[in-house]
Design an enzyme around this catalytic site. Structure first.
Site, PDB file in Angstrom:
ATOM      1  N   ASP A   1       0.777  -1.230   0.000  1.00 40.13           N
ATOM      2  CA  ASP A   1       0.000   0.000   0.000  1.00 40.13           C
ATOM      3  C   ASP A   1       0.814   1.288   0.000  1.00 40.13           C
ATOM      4  O   ASP A   1       0.315   2.337   0.384  1.00 40.13           O
ATOM      5  CB  ASP A   1      -0.924   0.012   1.211  1.00 40.13           C
TER       6      ASP A   1
ATOM      7  N   GLU B   1      -0.145  -9.058  -1.006  1.00 43.24           N
ATOM      8  CA  GLU B   1      -0.840  -8.481   0.141  1.00 43.24           C
ATOM      9  C   GLU B   1      -2.026  -7.636  -0.326  1.00 43.24           C
ATOM     10  O   GLU B   1      -2.195  -6.476   0.030  1.00 43.24           O
ATOM     11  CB  GLU B   1       0.106  -7.671   1.029  1.00 43.24           C
TER      12      GLU B   1
ATOM     13  N   GLU C   1      -2.171   5.135   2.528  1.00 46.59           N
ATOM     14  CA  GLU C   1      -2.126   3.706   2.215  1.00 46.59           C
ATOM     15  C   GLU C   1      -3.467   3.138   1.738  1.00 46.59           C
ATOM     16  O   GLU C   1      -3.508   2.292   0.842  1.00 46.59           O
ATOM     17  CB  GLU C   1      -1.622   2.922   3.429  1.00 46.59           C
TER      18      GLU C   1
ATOM     19  N   HIS D   1       4.765   6.030  13.630  1.00 47.50           N
ATOM     20  CA  HIS D   1       5.258   6.873  12.542  1.00 47.50           C
ATOM     21  C   HIS D   1       4.204   7.226  11.497  1.00 47.50           C
ATOM     22  O   HIS D   1       4.478   7.966  10.564  1.00 47.50           O
ATOM     23  CB  HIS D   1       6.410   6.164  11.823  1.00 47.50           C
TER      24      HIS D   1
ATOM     25  N   ARG E   1       1.444   8.751   9.118  1.00 44.24           N
ATOM     26  CA  ARG E   1       1.112  10.150   8.810  1.00 44.24           C
ATOM     27  C   ARG E   1      -0.181  10.592   9.485  1.00 44.24           C
ATOM     28  O   ARG E   1      -0.303  11.743   9.911  1.00 44.24           O
ATOM     29  CB  ARG E   1       0.994  10.339   7.293  1.00 44.24           C
TER      30      ARG E   1
ATOM     31  N   HIS F   1      11.540   6.381  13.857  1.00 40.16           N
ATOM     32  CA  HIS F   1      11.524   6.535  12.395  1.00 40.16           C
ATOM     33  C   HIS F   1      12.337   7.755  11.984  1.00 40.16           C
ATOM     34  O   HIS F   1      12.456   8.730  12.732  1.00 40.16           O
ATOM     35  CB  HIS F   1      10.067   6.684  11.936  1.00 40.16           C
TER      36      HIS F   1
END
Length: 380
Positions: free
Chosen positions: A96, A118, A132, A208, A210, A241
């Site tokens: 994604d 996936e 994603e 991490h 967004r 991250h």
């Protein structure tokens, strides 16, 4: 020879795709090619090294403070050269990321079939996880073969009108753990060797996403600080991250808290072996929701929803959300209630048996006439 080019660019993608690159290379009728975008440069390279995968093409697109638009556009332009030079018959993308969508779109522009590894994960909220959720939805519409980790993922695609070449394979990350996790592993990060795993409860943290930037991340970090300050029996390990936004928030709200170890992102082998030794995982990552249960570790998800409902249904994962008090309360319960902890730790992992790569390779061989038998579906 069937030329199959795997395209990926981030560390999580690499962990899940490198075992497949190697499985395809072992098939006599397939030439396994690898193109990396390097959407994440350092974190990607560490995984390639662990698995011994050398890319045939490296687009090297990463720049400081890159945007979604710059990642996508650079991937598209770079893929033109990769496709022209390597001339694949099938392009595989994973999951994604922006690399996923750009890779699938480039394949479409070149009229090359796409296999989506996936496939079928959904939250049905296009802004969570962002970007994603839309990356995977759009990739599903571009894909010609869909490799679904679970029966529920396949059902999502059927509901959306995708009815051809849907394969239930399990998740390739379980295959990866067979390579990386070792009983007598020695960490190159010395601070990890010194942790009192048998004397204290080591909590592994990642955060991490967004959609967690801003107030949600502040709430999460303050919850972690509260846990660290209130309990002498825990050690928190947080591989931070490389995103400047994440690092600035961690410095502001978590740095200096007692028994909190802020370290750089770990190579895949180190992360998996740390996970195998920890007590509990708190994360907003998708991959850790699949990896940790395979190692018998409960997971608290630092998000409002998950595209991996199978883990919630199985009892290996619980949604802790993004509210400080809720995160603290759920963590405290697993630290103090042994029965609640054992119920999660011993629940069956719904994501695979370590043979996902074999099933995907079998499906590709069947689709292209290299084997007569229809591939078996994974059954949890």
């Amino acid at each position: 020879m069937l030329r199959v080019m795997s395209v990926f660019g981030t560390r999580p993608e690499a962990i899940k795709m490198c075992p497949l690159v190697k499985e395809l290379a072992a098939r006599p009728g397939i030439e396994s090619l690898c193109c990396v975008t390097a959407q994440h440069r350092q974190m990607l390279d560490s995984v390639l090294e662990v698995f011994g995968v050398k890319p045939d093409c490296d687009l090297n697109i990463m720049t400081p403070r890159q945007t979604l638009s710059s990642i996508t556009s650079k991937c598209l332009v770079g893929m033109d050269e990769a496709v022209e030079r390597l001339k694949p018959d099938l392009i595989l993308v994973h999951g994604d990321t922006s690399t996923t969508f750009a890779g699938a779109l480039s394949a479409f522009y070149h009229q090359i079939p796409v296999g989506h590894v996936e496939a079928g994960l959904r939250t049905y909220d296009k802004f969570s996880p962002f970007p994603e959720e839309m990356n995977r939805v759009l990739t599903s519409h571009l894909a010609d073969m869909h490799f679904c980790p679970t029966a529920g993922n396949r059902e999502n695609l059927v509901k959306e009108g995708h009815r051809r070449n849907l394969f239930i394979t399990g998740n390739t990350v379980i295959d990866a753990l067979k390579t990386t996790v070792q009983k007598d592993y020695h960490f190159s990060t010395e601070a990890l060797n010194a942790l009192p795993y048998s004397e204290k409860k080591v909590l592994l943290i990642t955060c991490h996403r967004r959609e967690n930037y801003g107030e949600p991340m502040k709430n999460i970090l303050m919850a972690l600080r509260q846990i660290a300050e209130s309990r002498q029996d825990v050690e928190l390990v947080y591989p931070v991250h490389l995103s400047p936004v994440v690092r600035e928030a961690v410095d502001q709200y978590l740095r200096g808290a007692p028994r909190v170890h802020l370290i750089d992102p770990l190579p895949a082998g180190e992360m998996h072996n740390l996970m195998a030794r920890c007590y509990l995982v708190l994360t907003d990552s998708g991959g850790l929701q699949e990896e940790a249960p395979a190692l018998g570790k409960p997971v608290l998800v630092l998000r409002r929803e998950t595209e991996r409902p199978e883990a919630v249904a199985a009892g290996t994962v619980k949604l802790a959300g993004i509210v400080q008090d809720d995160i603290v309360t759920m963590t405290e319960r697993l630290l103090t209630d042994r029965r609640a902890y054992e119920a999660m730790a011993h629940a069956a992992n719904p994501y695979g048996d370590g043979n996902a790569c074999r099933r995907i390779a079998d499906a590709i061989e069947w689709r292209y006439g290299l084997r007569p038998e229809y591939p078996e579906d994974y059954q949890a």
